[in-house]
Design a protein around this motif. Sequence first.
Motif, mmCIF file in Angstrom:
data_model
loop_
_atom_site.group_PDB
_atom_site.id
_atom_site.type_symbol
_atom_site.label_atom_id
_atom_site.label_comp_id
_atom_site.label_asym_id
_atom_site.label_seq_id
_atom_site.Cartn_x
_atom_site.Cartn_y
_atom_site.Cartn_z
ATOM 1 N N LEU A 7 -12.314 -10.184 11.986
ATOM 2 C CA LEU A 7 -13.423 -9.321 11.611
ATOM 3 C C LEU A 7 -12.809 -8.006 11.153
ATOM 4 N N LEU A 8 -13.252 -7.481 10.004
ATOM 5 C CA LEU A 8 -12.639 -6.298 9.417
ATOM 6 C C LEU A 8 -13.523 -5.066 9.544
ATOM 7 N N VAL A 9 -12.915 -3.970 10.002
ATOM 8 C CA VAL A 9 -13.571 -2.680 10.140
ATOM 9 C C VAL A 9 -12.664 -1.670 9.452
ATOM 10 N N THR A 10 -13.166 -1.017 8.398
ATOM 11 C CA THR A 10 -12.336 -0.092 7.641
ATOM 12 C C THR A 10 -13.038 1.237 7.395
ATOM 13 N N SER A 11 -12.230 2.233 7.044
ATOM 14 C CA SER A 11 -12.776 3.516 6.591
ATOM 15 C C SER A 11 -12.093 3.845 5.273
ATOM 16 N N SER A 12 -12.864 4.424 4.369
ATOM 17 C CA SER A 12 -12.339 4.665 3.035
ATOM 18 C C SER A 12 -13.129 5.762 2.344
ATOM 19 N N MET A 13 -12.481 6.454 1.432
ATOM 20 C CA MET A 13 -13.173 7.455 0.620
ATOM 21 C C MET A 13 -14.200 6.773 -0.294
ATOM 22 N N LYS A 14 -13.893 5.555 -0.726
ATOM 23 C CA LYS A 14 -14.805 4.746 -1.537
ATOM 24 C C LYS A 14 -14.994 3.423 -0.809
ATOM 25 N N GLU A 15 -16.132 2.798 -0.988
ATOM 26 C CA GLU A 15 -16.357 1.508 -0.343
ATOM 27 C C GLU A 15 -15.510 0.453 -1.042
ATOM 28 N N MET A 16 -14.503 -0.022 -0.328
ATOM 29 C CA MET A 16 -13.573 -0.992 -0.885
ATOM 30 C C MET A 16 -13.318 -2.084 0.147
ATOM 31 N N THR A 17 -12.931 -3.243 -0.321
ATOM 32 C CA THR A 17 -12.604 -4.366 0.542
ATOM 33 C C THR A 17 -11.088 -4.546 0.560
ATOM 34 N N PRO A 18 -10.519 -4.718 1.745
ATOM 35 C CA PRO A 18 -9.069 -4.896 1.847
ATOM 36 C C PRO A 18 -8.631 -6.318 1.449
ATOM 37 N N GLU A 19 -8.543 -6.555 0.164
ATOM 38 C CA GLU A 19 -8.287 -7.904 -0.354
ATOM 39 C C GLU A 19 -6.949 -8.489 0.095
ATOM 40 N N LYS A 20 -5.874 -7.688 0.075
ATOM 41 C CA LYS A 20 -4.557 -8.219 0.460
ATOM 42 C C LYS A 20 -4.529 -8.622 1.925
ATOM 43 N N LEU A 21 -5.219 -7.877 2.774
ATOM 44 C CA LEU A 21 -5.304 -8.246 4.188
ATOM 45 C C LEU A 21 -6.053 -9.563 4.327
ATOM 46 N N LYS A 22 -7.182 -9.678 3.646
ATOM 47 C CA LYS A 22 -7.951 -10.929 3.683
ATOM 48 C C LYS A 22 -7.109 -12.103 3.203
ATOM 49 N N GLU A 23 -6.427 -11.913 2.075
ATOM 50 C CA GLU A 23 -5.603 -12.979 1.508
ATOM 51 C C GLU A 23 -4.517 -13.419 2.477
ATOM 52 N N ALA A 24 -3.872 -12.478 3.152
ATOM 53 C CA ALA A 24 -2.811 -12.810 4.111
ATOM 54 C C ALA A 24 -3.362 -13.644 5.262
ATOM 55 N N LEU A 25 -4.516 -13.273 5.762
ATOM 56 C CA LEU A 25 -5.121 -14.014 6.874
ATOM 57 C C LEU A 25 -5.557 -15.411 6.434
ATOM 58 N N ILE A 26 -6.252 -15.486 5.313
ATOM 59 C CA ILE A 26 -6.743 -16.775 4.815
ATOM 60 C C ILE A 26 -5.576 -17.709 4.494
ATOM 61 N N ALA A 27 -4.498 -17.170 3.935
ATOM 62 C CA ALA A 27 -3.322 -17.992 3.609
ATOM 63 C C ALA A 27 -2.723 -18.636 4.856
ATOM 64 N N ASP B 40 -18.944 -10.798 6.806
ATOM 65 C CA ASP B 40 -19.410 -9.428 7.008
ATOM 66 C C ASP B 40 -18.241 -8.515 7.345
ATOM 67 N N GLU B 41 -18.286 -7.302 6.800
ATOM 68 C CA GLU B 41 -17.298 -6.267 7.099
ATOM 69 C C GLU B 41 -18.052 -4.980 7.361
ATOM 70 N N TYR B 42 -17.402 -4.074 8.096
ATOM 71 C CA TYR B 42 -17.972 -2.743 8.249
ATOM 72 C C TYR B 42 -17.010 -1.751 7.604
ATOM 73 N N THR B 43 -17.534 -0.928 6.698
ATOM 74 C CA THR B 43 -16.751 0.138 6.089
ATOM 75 C C THR B 43 -17.519 1.439 6.234
ATOM 76 N N CYS B 44 -16.864 2.423 6.807
ATOM 77 C CA CYS B 44 -17.489 3.745 6.888
ATOM 78 C C CYS B 44 -16.707 4.706 6.004
ATOM 79 N N LYS B 45 -17.295 5.831 5.748
ATOM 80 C CA LYS B 45 -16.631 6.839 4.930
ATOM 81 C C LYS B 45 -15.428 7.364 5.701
#
Length: 139
Positions: free
Chosen positions: A75-95, A103-108
């Motif tokens: 389950l991914l929880v991130t903070s970012s200046m812009k709403e973005m998805t951590p694709e490389k992290l997802k890819e590493a886990l799925i691989a 579902d993900e949670y991203t806050c500013k």
Amino acid sequence: MKNVIIYASMTGHSKKIAQAISEKLGIEAFNIKDNPKIEGYDMGIFVSGIYSGECKPELIEFAKKLTPANIKSALLVTSSMKEMTPEKLKEALIANQIEVMKDEYTCKGGFLVMGISHPNKQEIDEAVDFVRNHLYQTV
């Protein structure tokens, strides 16, 4: 269900979010700097900031070493200046055959003087609620 929080923090925001989730939900939290031994968990809750469009490289490298024997799902929880998805992290886990929850949670997030008050208490509480709600829905 046996859960664990895995976090990487550059500015301290991710640590603050991870510790709040840990304290309020009773889930052990590990900083990847400590090279934790993760074994036999059902859910790994990954907490990280997004920097230049992705999570910290150390977290991605850590994730590349995980298998379903370490964690079965993420389950991914991130903070970012812009709403973005951590694709490389997802890819590493799925691989590595680890299921990543849709579902993900991203806050500013804040960096230097931009977004300096983020994540704020409300956003941290929302991250805790997001994890709580997800864990109760998946039980």
